[in-house]
Design a protein around this motif. Sequence first.
Motif, mmCIF file in Angstrom:
data_model
loop_
_atom_site.group_PDB
_atom_site.id
_atom_site.type_symbol
_atom_site.label_atom_id
_atom_site.label_comp_id
_atom_site.label_asym_id
_atom_site.label_seq_id
_atom_site.Cartn_x
_atom_site.Cartn_y
_atom_site.Cartn_z
ATOM 1 N N PRO A 1 36.809 -23.280 -56.020
ATOM 2 C CA PRO A 1 37.732 -22.272 -56.537
ATOM 3 C C PRO A 1 36.998 -21.126 -57.126
ATOM 4 O O PRO A 1 35.609 -21.602 -57.689
ATOM 5 C CB PRO A 1 38.597 -23.026 -57.475
ATOM 6 C CG PRO A 1 38.136 -24.321 -57.701
ATOM 7 C CD PRO A 1 37.225 -24.689 -56.763
ATOM 8 N N LYS A 2 37.109 -19.841 -57.008
ATOM 9 C CA LYS A 2 36.708 -18.791 -57.872
ATOM 10 C C LYS A 2 36.858 -19.209 -59.412
ATOM 11 O O LYS A 2 37.917 -19.801 -59.666
ATOM 12 C CB LYS A 2 37.222 -17.418 -57.399
ATOM 13 C CG LYS A 2 36.329 -16.888 -56.363
ATOM 14 C CD LYS A 2 36.829 -15.201 -56.254
ATOM 15 C CE LYS A 2 36.641 -14.868 -54.714
ATOM 16 N NZ LYS A 2 37.777 -13.878 -54.395
ATOM 17 N N GLY A 3 35.866 -18.503 -60.120
ATOM 18 C CA GLY A 3 36.005 -18.628 -61.669
ATOM 19 C C GLY A 3 35.745 -19.879 -61.872
ATOM 20 O O GLY A 3 34.875 -20.454 -61.589
ATOM 21 N N CYS A 4 36.357 -20.485 -63.114
ATOM 22 C CA CYS A 4 36.137 -21.800 -63.433
ATOM 23 C C CYS A 4 36.551 -22.658 -62.489
ATOM 24 O O CYS A 4 37.635 -22.761 -61.838
ATOM 25 C CB CYS A 4 36.725 -22.118 -64.805
ATOM 26 S SG CYS A 4 36.378 -23.743 -65.391
ATOM 27 N N GLU B 1 33.680 -16.982 -63.589
ATOM 28 C CA GLU B 1 33.051 -18.106 -64.140
ATOM 29 C C GLU B 1 32.565 -18.083 -65.864
ATOM 30 O O GLU B 1 31.938 -17.052 -66.002
ATOM 31 C CB GLU B 1 31.825 -18.347 -63.336
ATOM 32 C CG GLU B 1 31.354 -19.802 -63.242
ATOM 33 C CD GLU B 1 30.362 -19.970 -62.244
ATOM 34 O OE1 GLU B 1 30.223 -19.473 -61.222
ATOM 35 O OE2 GLU B 1 29.683 -21.179 -62.529
ATOM 36 N N PRO B 2 32.855 -19.138 -66.293
ATOM 37 C CA PRO B 2 32.574 -18.888 -67.797
ATOM 38 C C PRO B 2 31.073 -19.241 -68.061
ATOM 39 O O PRO B 2 30.388 -19.882 -67.175
ATOM 40 C CB PRO B 2 33.222 -20.156 -68.348
ATOM 41 C CG PRO B 2 33.499 -21.131 -67.239
ATOM 42 C CD PRO B 2 33.870 -20.383 -65.891
ATOM 43 N N LYS B 3 30.554 -18.586 -69.026
ATOM 44 C CA LYS B 3 28.912 -18.851 -69.451
ATOM 45 C C LYS B 3 29.058 -20.180 -70.249
ATOM 46 O O LYS B 3 30.170 -20.366 -70.900
ATOM 47 C CB LYS B 3 28.525 -17.432 -70.216
ATOM 48 C CG LYS B 3 28.423 -16.478 -69.454
ATOM 49 C CD LYS B 3 27.450 -15.539 -70.232
ATOM 50 C CE LYS B 3 27.100 -14.175 -69.224
ATOM 51 N NZ LYS B 3 28.293 -13.331 -69.351
ATOM 52 N N THR B 4 27.708 -20.640 -70.199
ATOM 53 C CA THR B 4 27.569 -21.825 -71.057
ATOM 54 C C THR B 4 27.113 -21.542 -72.564
ATOM 55 O O THR B 4 26.558 -20.215 -72.514
ATOM 56 C CB THR B 4 26.508 -22.604 -70.594
ATOM 57 O OG1 THR B 4 26.824 -22.889 -69.126
ATOM 58 C CG2 THR B 4 26.143 -23.953 -71.045
ATOM 59 N N VAL B 5 28.072 -21.702 -73.310
ATOM 60 C CA VAL B 5 27.690 -21.376 -74.633
ATOM 61 C C VAL B 5 27.237 -22.454 -75.600
ATOM 62 O O VAL B 5 27.703 -23.789 -75.421
ATOM 63 C CB VAL B 5 28.949 -20.817 -75.403
ATOM 64 C CG1 VAL B 5 29.158 -19.466 -74.879
ATOM 65 C CG2 VAL B 5 29.960 -21.650 -75.256
#
Lengths: 327, 318, 293
Positions: free
Chosen positions: B279-282, B299-303
């Motif tokens: 899937p797109k995004g997360c 897509e989320p960034k790694t924080v």
Amino acid sequence: MSSEVFLRVDRLKKEFSLKVAWLEAIFKGKKRIVKAVDDVSFYIKKGETLGIVGESGSGKTTLGRTVIRLVEPTSGKIIMDGMELTQLKGETLRRERRNFSIIFQDPMASLNPYMRVGKIVSHPLEIHNIGTKQERKEKILWLFEKFNLTPADEFYNRFPKHLSGGQRQRVVIARALITNPKFIVADEPTAMLDVSVRSQILKLMIEIKYEFKLTYLFITHDLASAKYICDRIGVMYLGKIVEIANKEDIFKEPLHPYTKILMSSIPIPDPNIKREKLIPKGEIPSATNIPTGCRFHTRCPFAKSICREKEPELKDVGGRLVACHIV
Amino acid sequence: MELLNIRNLSIEYKTKSGTVKAVEDVTFEVGEHESLGVVGESGCGKSTLGVAILRLLPPNATTKGEIIFNGKNLLSLTNEEMRRMRGKEIAMIFQDPMTSLNPIMRVRDHFFELFKVHEPSMKKEQMIKLASEALESVGTDPKRLDNYPFEFSGGMRQRVMIAIAIALKPKLLIADEPTTALDVVVQEQIMQVLKNLMKTKNMSLILITHDMGIVSELAEKVTVMYAGNLVEHGEIKEIYNEPKHPYTKMLLESIPNIKLDDMELKYIPGSPPDLKNPPKGCKYYPRCPYTKEICKTKEPKTVKLGDRKVKCHLYSGG
Amino acid sequence: MVENSNQMLSSRLSSFIREMLGDSSGIMALAGLTILIIFILMALFAPIIAPYSPVQPSGNPLSPPSWHHIMGTDNMGYDVFSRFIYGSRMALTIASVATLIAAGIGIPLGLVVGYFGGAVDRVITMIMDSVYTFPGLILAIAIAAVLGPGIINISLSIAVVYIPTYYRVIRSQVASVKNELYVESAYSIGAKTSTIIFKYILPNVLPSIIVVLSMNIADAIMTEAGLSFLGLGITPPTPDWGYDLANGQQFLISNDWWMAFFPGVAIILIVLGFSMFAEGLNEYFNPNIGEKR
């Protein structure tokens, strides 16, 4: 749950004779016998789930198969719902099979790869001449909906290889359930599935147990799964039941050393807890060569001299049965 | 200094029916004498990760990024240099102890084979001494060096496999589902062996498994993988006490426990995505109860949250 | 309904062809199949394709290939090309009849014996093994000599040679498939023995049968040609490659090569066709054989 006994197994034995090389047969002069199930007795009440827990090689799988006569018992009695199953033969036994079924561990291997899923599930109905073609299909589609195998009519025409592990096991359960049996043997139904799918299947099995008024014999090596589904638990070691009691008793206070070991081997996913572990010596001996005396003494951390000489009988300890000299 | 640094590692498999993104932009490190658990459902890329460190991926795989071990980027070594690494610096044990040993070779010959590759000048007495020590350290009688694999049970074979793996005192041991094929009791015995080794040898461990229970008993840090992505990474206690990523949380909740007062069976609905067409995004949004609009598109960034890394929009301020 | 099933068949067929073309084994099977189709068409439309009657002189005896007789004529003045065309009928008929008889006996026997096992298994397997170890052509010669010429008799004598092949393959497959969990599942739902054998075991051993089948036809063609070569086959002048080959080789010494050459090529080509097809199918059904790792 009523107090009526649904299944009674009495002094059940299953021995296999191993093929021996002819040289060995001449020199040793005897066949090698595997005592897979060695004098096992228990009962299951109507609507109850009895768990049989043990390592591989404990004979629990053979026990499950023998109870529904997939394997011929060497001796002993099986009385199910008032009928002596061990007396049935040939055609009568075959017809009776609509009343009990089995769920195997490996869902892929238990589905014929050349049969469509719909056909797999309808086959038990066809074999026992239940319903018309239309009724069968309706019932299966209804069951598929219920089991979350949707869109149901699409699943009906799929082959097993196109299903995921969890879906396959749901098909296996659907097949086991389609003839409205009263009793199901579940032989490690979740052992080959992913953690997250494991709980789904367990939950499904608990749901259908109440809805279809089933009685289960639930075979597993995993005490943690047994906790959710079983009412009573029997612990099996090398062909014998060494402890059998209510789930609560087993989990609160395991009495037999082997039960204690099984309990403490379950990894607990909580790094805050540091447990004192009880670890046995070595591994389960071969069933061709069962130790004398208590069959667990070779690995038991508490073994005394009596354990090597005399085999303990199952005895009543505060309402539960334990076979151990020390308890 | 860190023993192993994995930087932006991506692995793709080219197959007939499309490209499988098995590992995507994964970054983590393993310190010296540290044990790291890698957990996730099957098909999340955790096994690929282990095999990639040893550069044993099949030819249809392409690897991007860096795997820096002891200051050297493993991906830029020649095949010959890499071969000398395997077994000596980095060793691996697999799930199935039945097929990992050659049935027609004695246990001692398995050791000798390894020694001859890495230390051709080693004397026979020295080889036997090293092999015996290795067997003793996993709780097996050194007399059994002369036995063949079929004379061992499953648990004993896994001990032998571990002994062979640690015989040349590697700095890093990768264990891919080392106890999955074994019974609970034997599993417990093997875990004790690994625990003892961690205490006595100067070695790091990467433990790849689907079982959170095993990880929490053996590992200090944990990396949670989902659909080829690292979704959470940190100290085991912190993650257990306060899981941040919804997947970690649900994974922890779905483990059957043995507490009698907790009878609720929780599970993660749905199944992991097809890695040919994720899937797109997360990647987790279709199964996540906290999904927001942004999760479906970006897509989320790694924080970084303290010592912890999380890849989720709940924490990236998005 | 009819349209629907047609659609399914054609879509299945096209996906099958697509899969076959996907790798080299597919190409091999396809090449084999092409050769076979050519020969089958030749056999079906022999009267249209052949320029002359194969059993009547159509030119001067022993004339070399020319525009009138592209493969020349034989010592009786028969057109070699026409006999080449008609010969495919005999080869294909006898080979398929023989294979069908062999499969028709070997497969059910293997299924039943493999499923039940026991003493019957030991006796039948011993008989089959002793037939199997006997050199095939010699056995066929012996039987053909007793039975005498004729299509059915030749087919029978070839069939006997190949029954053990089917029996052995099926029996060993059944012996392993019957221990599969899905067979035990069928038993546990109360399926009858016949249902278990035909619905659960047979479909799972069938792929290996198809491979053996096409390989066997190739073998049977060779055996048939061999029998005819030795004069135990079809009575002349019925067109038959084996007979023509035997007849033609007498004239090799006088440099009249075409009489033996063309029937020889025909036998080689058709056997090659079946073998390639079988080999390709084999890799299609058992893709692990060629795989390294």
